[in-house]
Design an enzyme around this catalytic site. Structure first.
Site, PDB file in Angstrom:
ATOM      1  N   SER A  19       0.851  -1.196   0.000  1.00  0.00           N
ATOM      2  CA  SER A  19       0.000   0.000   0.000  1.00  0.00           C
ATOM      3  C   SER A  19       0.889   1.249   0.000  1.00  0.00           C
ATOM      4  O   SER A  19       2.117   1.154   0.129  1.00  0.00           O
ATOM      5  CB  SER A  19      -0.866   0.005   1.263  1.00  0.00           C
ATOM      6  OG  SER A  19      -0.015   0.139   2.395  1.00  0.00           O
ATOM      7  N   ASP A  34      -1.452  -1.804  -3.948  1.00  0.00           N
ATOM      8  CA  ASP A  34      -2.783  -1.704  -3.338  1.00  0.00           C
ATOM      9  C   ASP A  34      -3.206  -0.219  -3.333  1.00  0.00           C
ATOM     10  O   ASP A  34      -2.396   0.659  -3.004  1.00  0.00           O
ATOM     11  CB  ASP A  34      -2.631  -2.233  -1.904  1.00  0.00           C
ATOM     12  CG  ASP A  34      -3.943  -2.513  -1.218  1.00  0.00           C
ATOM     13  OD1 ASP A  34      -4.964  -2.643  -1.901  1.00  0.00           O
ATOM     14  OD2 ASP A  34      -3.931  -2.632   0.032  1.00  0.00           O
TER      15      ASP A  34
END
Ligand SMILES: O=C(COP(=O)(O)O)[C@@H](O)[C@H](O)[C@H](O)COP(=O)(O)O
Length: 354
Positions: free
Chosen positions: A50, A83
């Site tokens: 992420s 992500d």
């Protein structure tokens, strides 16, 4: 074995009726735990990073951790997935860094808090798909905002996700809109909103079909049966691990996650990628707290990290088995990104939406 695209993995999963957990990674212990589990059960792997992971570890560390996994576990195909990309620029940088798959989350504006219009989502996601496919890289889009159908609150817990209260139409993906979105954007996978949210506090009681809408997964799958669906916020928040955190000095309130059997039901209806981060955080944290409380003379952090790794490995192996991914890694022959690009150019990978 080399880095594999998300598209190839999910096509294989669809053909053989299984789902793949996509675990978030930030450090070596998480990567090793996932790889040890995958290697033990012969499962293909999706490692996802992420924006939070990139700011924690730094892009070079994250990239080299994945490359180290490829080198250490040559028998396991590994997809390196970004992500929640906040903008096309973020996605392009991930592709430049070697990711074989990117998520363009156009359900929110670039601040990752404000719900975006449908038109904005289509335009940004389509732009990313055009650029990514030119590199043979896969794209996940998102339609609908993650959040609780119990409270109507969006899922802001971990620093990204819409803020404030949303209405049900924003918290649930519409099947017809999903079909239109896939047709217009050409995405390889679609993240849908069905009542799950990121983090540990998803439901205040064991979720019923009213707040965890697996029936909506079925409706979307019936409308677009050839599209790979993605469930975000799909940690199960195991009670034994939250209890362990609390037994050894933590304070996690009563909470419920997404039951594994509900995810398996989703997999029967087109869910191919299942995002899991919180479960590994909880298991590693519980194991570390226990070890440190019980061995107070220890001063070697490696012993603590090893316990964390063992705990995460057990969760990963259980998810690979439950989702039907065990035994599949050795069945896959990786198609390089160059060849994936040729397949996109020929239109072989265009979404089939009627
Ligand atoms: O769905 C996800 C995780 O679900 P989970 O909380 O495990 O139920 C991921 O896509 C999240 O994006 C990820 O957990 C975010 O992590 P950070 O932004 O905190 O790094």
């Amino acid at each position: 074995m080399a880095i594999i695209s998300l598209r190839q993995l999910l096509d294989h999963a669809a053909e053989h009726d299984y789902g793949l957990p996509a675990f978030n990674v930030n450090n070596m212990e998480q990567v090793k735990a996932i790889m040890e589990a995958a290697s033990a059960v012969d499962a293909p792997v999706i490692l996802q990073g992420s924006a939070g992971a990139r700011s924690y570890a730094g892009e070079p560390f994250l990239r080299h951790l994945v490359l180290a996994a490829v080198e250490m576990y040559p028998h396991i195909p590994i997809c390196m997935h970004q992500d929640h990309g906040a903008s096309p620029a973020v996605c392009i940088r991930a592709i430049q860094s070697g990711f074989s798959s990117v998520m363009m989350d156009g359900s929110l504006l670039e601040d990752m808090k404000t719900p975006a219009s449908y038109e904005y989502n289509v335009e940004t996601t389509r732009k990313v798909a055009d650029m990514a496919h030119a590199c043979g890289v896969s794209v996940e889009g998102e339609l609908g905002c993650l959040g609780s159908l119990e409270t109507g609150m969006a899922g802001e817990e971990d620093g990204h996700g819409a803020a404030g209260e949303l209405d049900h139409s924003q918290l649930l993906t519409d099947p017809d809109e999903a079909a239109d979105f896939v047709k217009k954007t050409n995405v390889d996978a679609l993240a849908i909103a069905i009542g799950t949210s990121h983090g540990a506090y998803k439901f205040t009681r064991k979720p019923t079909g009213k707040v965890l809408r697996i029936d909506r997964v079925k409706e979307i799958h019936a409308r677009i049966p050839n599209v790979h669906l993605v469930m975000h916020g799909s940690s199960s928040v195991p009670e034994d691990w939250t209890a362990m955190i609390n037994e050894f000095g933590g304070d996690i309130g009563q909470t419920y996650g997404v039951p594994v059997e509900e995810i398996v039901e989703g997999i029967r209806h087109g869910v191919r990628k299942v995002n899991i981060d919180t479960d590994l955080r909880i298991a590693s944290y519980g194991a570390m707290r226990k070890f440190m409380a019980e061995d107070r003379k220890n001063f070697d952090p490696r012993k603590v990290y090893k316990e964390a790794q063992k705990a995460m490995t057990s969760i990963c192996a259980a998810r690979y088995e439950a989702f039907g991914a065990a035994g599949q890694a050795s069945q896959i022959k990786v198609i390089g990104l160059e060849d994936m690009n040729k397949r996109y150019s020929k239109g072989e990978l265009d979404p089939v939406v009627t």
